[in-house]
Design a protein around this motif. Sequence first.
Motif, mmCIF file in Angstrom:
data_model
loop_
_atom_site.group_PDB
_atom_site.id
_atom_site.type_symbol
_atom_site.label_atom_id
_atom_site.label_comp_id
_atom_site.label_asym_id
_atom_site.label_seq_id
_atom_site.Cartn_x
_atom_site.Cartn_y
_atom_site.Cartn_z
ATOM 1 N N MET A 185 0.857 -1.185 0.000
ATOM 2 C CA MET A 185 0.000 0.000 0.000
ATOM 3 C C MET A 185 0.889 1.230 0.000
ATOM 4 S SD MET A 185 -3.152 -0.607 2.546
ATOM 5 C CE MET A 185 -4.351 -1.876 2.244
ATOM 6 N N THR A 186 0.343 2.306 -0.524
ATOM 7 C CA THR A 186 1.085 3.548 -0.568
ATOM 8 C C THR A 186 0.462 4.538 0.400
ATOM 9 O OG1 THR A 186 1.623 3.156 -2.882
ATOM 10 C CG2 THR A 186 1.889 5.392 -2.079
ATOM 11 N N LEU A 187 1.313 5.135 1.238
ATOM 12 C CA LEU A 187 0.898 6.182 2.155
ATOM 13 C C LEU A 187 1.514 7.489 1.680
ATOM 14 C CD1 LEU A 187 1.689 4.386 5.555
ATOM 15 C CD2 LEU A 187 -0.453 4.394 4.307
ATOM 16 N N VAL A 188 0.986 8.603 2.185
ATOM 17 C CA VAL A 188 1.575 9.900 1.884
ATOM 18 C C VAL A 188 2.686 10.141 2.896
ATOM 19 C CG1 VAL A 188 1.156 12.380 1.761
ATOM 20 C CG2 VAL A 188 -0.594 10.777 0.946
ATOM 21 N N GLY A 189 3.887 10.358 2.405
ATOM 22 C CA GLY A 189 5.028 10.588 3.286
ATOM 23 C C GLY A 189 4.965 11.960 3.936
ATOM 24 N N ALA A 190 5.688 12.126 5.018
ATOM 25 C CA ALA A 190 5.734 13.400 5.726
ATOM 26 C C ALA A 190 6.245 14.514 4.818
ATOM 27 C CB ALA A 190 6.607 13.276 6.971
ATOM 28 N N ASP A 191 7.059 14.164 3.813
ATOM 29 C CA ASP A 191 7.582 15.140 2.859
ATOM 30 C C ASP A 191 6.707 15.252 1.612
ATOM 31 O OD1 ASP A 191 8.085 12.687 1.739
ATOM 32 O OD2 ASP A 191 10.238 13.007 1.452
ATOM 33 N N GLY A 192 5.555 14.560 1.603
ATOM 34 C CA GLY A 192 4.649 14.598 0.460
ATOM 35 C C GLY A 192 4.915 13.522 -0.570
ATOM 36 N N GLN A 193 6.038 12.835 -0.453
ATOM 37 C CA GLN A 193 6.381 11.762 -1.384
ATOM 38 C C GLN A 193 5.709 10.462 -0.942
ATOM 39 O OE1 GLN A 193 8.165 12.237 -4.248
ATOM 40 N NE2 GLN A 193 7.937 14.373 -3.629
ATOM 41 N N PRO A 194 5.407 9.570 -1.886
ATOM 42 C CA PRO A 194 4.776 8.297 -1.521
ATOM 43 C C PRO A 194 5.694 7.397 -0.696
ATOM 44 C CG PRO A 194 5.028 8.485 -3.917
ATOM 45 C CD PRO A 194 5.590 9.731 -3.316
ATOM 46 N N VAL A 195 5.089 6.705 0.256
ATOM 47 C CA VAL A 195 5.787 5.728 1.090
ATOM 48 C C VAL A 195 5.071 4.398 0.894
ATOM 49 C CG1 VAL A 195 6.332 5.026 3.448
ATOM 50 C CG2 VAL A 195 6.453 7.438 2.816
ATOM 51 N N SER A 196 5.795 3.394 0.431
ATOM 52 C CA SER A 196 5.200 2.078 0.201
ATOM 53 C C SER A 196 5.427 1.190 1.422
ATOM 54 C CB SER A 196 5.809 1.438 -1.039
ATOM 55 O OG SER A 196 5.203 0.191 -1.289
ATOM 56 N N ILE A 197 4.361 0.513 1.840
ATOM 57 C CA ILE A 197 4.477 -0.434 2.949
ATOM 58 C C ILE A 197 4.016 -1.807 2.477
ATOM 59 C CG2 ILE A 197 4.217 1.313 4.763
ATOM 60 C CD1 ILE A 197 1.278 0.367 5.082
ATOM 61 N N PRO A 198 4.689 -2.865 2.932
ATOM 62 C CA PRO A 198 4.266 -4.211 2.539
ATOM 63 C C PRO A 198 2.978 -4.603 3.251
ATOM 64 C CG PRO A 198 6.039 -4.342 4.130
ATOM 65 C CD PRO A 198 5.855 -2.889 3.825
ATOM 66 N N VAL A 199 2.209 -5.457 2.604
ATOM 67 C CA VAL A 199 0.934 -5.927 3.159
ATOM 68 C C VAL A 199 0.896 -7.441 3.117
ATOM 69 C CG1 VAL A 199 -1.561 -5.996 2.770
ATOM 70 C CG2 VAL A 199 -0.325 -3.853 2.476
ATOM 71 N N SER A 200 0.522 -8.050 4.247
ATOM 72 C CA SER A 200 0.297 -9.499 4.271
ATOM 73 C C SER A 200 -0.917 -9.780 5.150
ATOM 74 C CB SER A 200 1.536 -10.238 4.784
ATOM 75 O OG SER A 200 1.818 -9.855 6.111
ATOM 76 N N GLY A 201 -1.525 -10.925 4.953
ATOM 77 C CA GLY A 201 -2.687 -11.320 5.742
ATOM 78 C C GLY A 201 -3.877 -10.393 5.563
ATOM 79 N N PHE A 202 -4.056 -9.851 4.379
ATOM 80 C CA PHE A 202 -5.094 -8.856 4.114
ATOM 81 C C PHE A 202 -6.499 -9.463 4.132
ATOM 82 C CE2 PHE A 202 -7.852 -6.340 1.389
ATOM 83 C CZ PHE A 202 -7.541 -5.034 1.734
ATOM 84 N N LYS A 203 -7.397 -8.835 4.875
ATOM 85 C CA LYS A 203 -8.839 -9.136 4.843
ATOM 86 C C LYS A 203 -9.529 -7.799 4.676
ATOM 87 C CE LYS A 203 -11.053 -11.709 7.572
ATOM 88 N NZ LYS A 203 -11.676 -12.298 8.754
ATOM 89 N N GLY A 204 -10.359 -7.673 3.666
ATOM 90 C CA GLY A 204 -10.998 -6.385 3.442
ATOM 91 C C GLY A 204 -12.422 -6.511 2.952
ATOM 92 N N ILE A 205 -13.185 -5.449 3.189
ATOM 93 C CA ILE A 205 -14.543 -5.334 2.665
ATOM 94 C C ILE A 205 -14.689 -3.955 2.039
ATOM 95 C CG2 ILE A 205 -15.623 -6.945 4.278
ATOM 96 C CD1 ILE A 205 -16.623 -4.507 5.884
#
Length: 159
Positions: A42-62
């Motif tokens: 997933m991509t988050l907004v970095g503190a400097d405005g640049q994208p920050v990518s984080i790994p995702v595992s065990g995802f359950k979503g609706i």
Amino acid sequence: MSGKIMAIFFAALLLLGGAGLYYLQVYYYYREVPAAEIPTAMTLVGADGQPVSIPVSGFKGIYSVSTPIGNRACFTTTPAEAAAAEPYDKPTPLGAPSWFGCFDYGQITDDIESGAAKAYLGQKNIAPKIDNVIAVYPDGRAYEWRQPNEEAEEKRTID
């Protein structure tokens, strides 16, 4: 005698209507995220405005087919990578249907307020006046939801 029949008819009609409304609100408008659409990052907004990518595992979503704020997700990630993202001001997890047991919005809210979890901006205006927010715990548990942003609060509307 016909008065009793009418009363029974209207009582049955009310019960059916109430049951139908409950079903629509809790089950009908929600879908589980299909396996083919489960993210690995997933991509988050970095503190400097640049994208920050984080790994995702065990995802359950609706997600909701009727409103952009109906999305909820539970997953695990790397907290150190999320720490580079912009903290979210006034995170307010919204309730999820009771059958989606991994998302306890009351506990998430309490943990954010106590500092046991940190909320970050996933995406600003993912839909008009709606932000995507992700809360991350030190042990890697993470939760995603959408909520109205400050523009919606100011105008008290969602387009």
